[in-house]
Design a protein around this motif. Structure first.
Motif, mmCIF file in Angstrom:
data_model
loop_
_atom_site.group_PDB
_atom_site.id
_atom_site.type_symbol
_atom_site.label_atom_id
_atom_site.label_comp_id
_atom_site.label_asym_id
_atom_site.label_seq_id
_atom_site.Cartn_x
_atom_site.Cartn_y
_atom_site.Cartn_z
ATOM 1 N N LYS A 11 4.995 -0.742 -16.330
ATOM 2 C CA LYS A 11 5.001 0.721 -16.237
ATOM 3 C C LYS A 11 4.289 1.201 -14.975
ATOM 4 N N SER A 12 3.446 0.356 -14.405
ATOM 5 C CA SER A 12 2.734 0.696 -13.172
ATOM 6 C C SER A 12 3.554 0.348 -11.925
ATOM 7 N N ASP A 13 4.843 0.025 -12.120
ATOM 8 C CA ASP A 13 5.835 -0.147 -11.051
ATOM 9 C C ASP A 13 5.735 -1.441 -10.253
ATOM 10 N N GLU A 14 5.223 -2.503 -10.869
ATOM 11 C CA GLU A 14 5.313 -3.821 -10.270
ATOM 12 C C GLU A 14 6.471 -4.570 -10.930
ATOM 13 N N TRP A 15 7.052 -5.513 -10.196
ATOM 14 C CA TRP A 15 8.113 -6.352 -10.760
ATOM 15 C C TRP A 15 7.649 -7.802 -10.776
ATOM 16 N N VAL A 27 6.170 -5.009 -5.586
ATOM 17 C CA VAL A 27 6.171 -3.580 -5.901
ATOM 18 C C VAL A 27 7.624 -3.134 -6.015
ATOM 19 N N SER A 28 7.926 -2.331 -7.023
ATOM 20 C CA SER A 28 9.311 -1.908 -7.246
ATOM 21 C C SER A 28 9.822 -1.013 -6.118
ATOM 22 N N ASP A 29 11.112 -0.966 -6.003
ATOM 23 C CA ASP A 29 11.757 -0.101 -5.019
ATOM 24 C C ASP A 29 11.410 1.355 -5.293
ATOM 25 N N TYR A 30 11.310 1.720 -6.559
ATOM 26 C CA TYR A 30 10.915 3.079 -6.924
ATOM 27 C C TYR A 30 9.541 3.399 -6.336
ATOM 28 N N ALA A 31 8.589 2.489 -6.519
ATOM 29 C CA ALA A 31 7.213 2.713 -6.056
ATOM 30 C C ALA A 31 7.150 2.812 -4.539
ATOM 31 N N GLN A 32 7.833 1.903 -3.844
ATOM 32 C CA GLN A 32 7.776 1.961 -2.384
ATOM 33 C C GLN A 32 8.410 3.242 -1.867
ATOM 34 N N GLY A 33 9.424 3.729 -2.561
ATOM 35 C CA GLY A 33 10.059 4.986 -2.172
ATOM 36 C C GLY A 33 9.126 6.178 -2.340
ATOM 37 N N LYS A 34 8.342 6.157 -3.413
ATOM 38 C CA LYS A 34 7.379 7.231 -3.648
ATOM 39 C C LYS A 34 6.217 7.179 -2.660
ATOM 40 N N LEU A 35 5.844 5.967 -2.251
ATOM 41 C CA LEU A 35 4.752 5.816 -1.298
ATOM 42 C C LEU A 35 5.127 6.326 0.095
ATOM 43 N N SER A 58 -4.190 -3.631 -2.706
ATOM 44 C CA SER A 58 -3.965 -2.205 -2.484
ATOM 45 C C SER A 58 -2.941 -2.053 -1.369
ATOM 46 N N VAL A 59 -2.234 -0.951 -1.433
ATOM 47 C CA VAL A 59 -1.189 -0.647 -0.466
ATOM 48 C C VAL A 59 -1.452 0.763 0.055
ATOM 49 N N GLU A 60 -1.340 0.927 1.356
ATOM 50 C CA GLU A 60 -1.525 2.243 1.944
ATOM 51 C C GLU A 60 -0.269 2.646 2.691
ATOM 52 N N ALA A 65 -2.780 6.047 -0.716
ATOM 53 C CA ALA A 65 -3.178 4.674 -1.013
ATOM 54 C C ALA A 65 -2.917 4.440 -2.492
ATOM 55 N N SER A 66 -2.535 3.222 -2.832
ATOM 56 C CA SER A 66 -2.216 2.919 -4.216
ATOM 57 C C SER A 66 -2.663 1.502 -4.548
ATOM 58 N N ASP A 67 -3.180 1.318 -5.759
ATOM 59 C CA ASP A 67 -3.540 -0.010 -6.226
ATOM 60 C C ASP A 67 -2.311 -0.681 -6.827
ATOM 61 N N VAL A 68 -2.247 -1.994 -6.663
ATOM 62 C CA VAL A 68 -1.176 -2.800 -7.243
ATOM 63 C C VAL A 68 -1.838 -3.764 -8.222
#
Length: 126
Positions: A11-15, A27-35, A58-60, A65-68
Motif C-alpha cells: 500500500k506504500s507503493d513499493e513492488w 518503487v511503483s510507477d504510480y509512486a514515481q509519477g507522483k514524485l 529515501s528518494v528525493e 522527499a519520500s521514504d521507501v
C-alpha cells in the motif's frame, strides 16, 4: 500507470518481484509519477537485515522527499548502484533498470499479504 502482472504491491507503493527465492524491490510507477523527476536515491546497505515495513531508503525529487519501505523481511543481497548514480532511472524504468535492492526472503509468506497487480490497480484507480 504501468503495473507489472508478475509483481506484488504494498500500500506504500513499493513492488516486489520474486526471482529464484530472491525478492527484487522497487518503487511503483504510480509512486514515481507522483514524485516527479527523481534527483536522489539514498544508499542501501548490502548485508543489512530488514523486517517488512522497515525503511529501505529515501528518494528525493524536485517536488518532495519520500521514504521507501521494504515490503518483505530478509537480508539485502544486492543493491542497484546504477540507480543511485542515475536516479532518473526510477522515472524512466521503474520496473526494470530502476529496481532498488535484492533481498533474500526470510519469510516468503509475507508475499501473501501484498496486493496482486489487479488489486493494486483497483487500489490506485483514479
Amino acid at each position: 500507470m504501468k503495473i507489472q502482472n508478475d509483481a506484488r504491491y504494498a500500500k506504500s507503493d513499493e513492488w516486489v518481484r520474486v526471482e529464484g527465492g530472491v525478492a527484487v524491490v522497487g518503487v511503483s510507477d504510480y509512486a514515481q509519477g507522483k514524485l516527479g523527476d527523481v534527483v536522489f536515491v539514498g544508499d542501501i546497505s548490502v548485508g543489512s537485515t530488514l523486517k517488512a515495513g522497515d525503511l529501505l531508503t529515501s528518494v528525493e525529487s524536485v517536488k518532495a522527499a519520500s521514504d521507501v519501505y521494504t515490503p518483505v523481511s530478509g537480508k539485502v543481497l544486492e543493491v542497484n548502484h546504477e540507480v543511485t548514480a542515475k536516479p532518473e532511472l526510477l522515472n524512466s524504468d521503474a520496473f526494470g533498470a530502476g529496481w532498488l535492492a535484492k533481498i533474500e526472503l526470510s519469510n516468503p509468506d509475507e508475499l501473501n499479504g501484498l496486493m496482486s497487480a489487479t488489486d493494486y490497480a483497483e487500489y490506485r484507480k483514479e
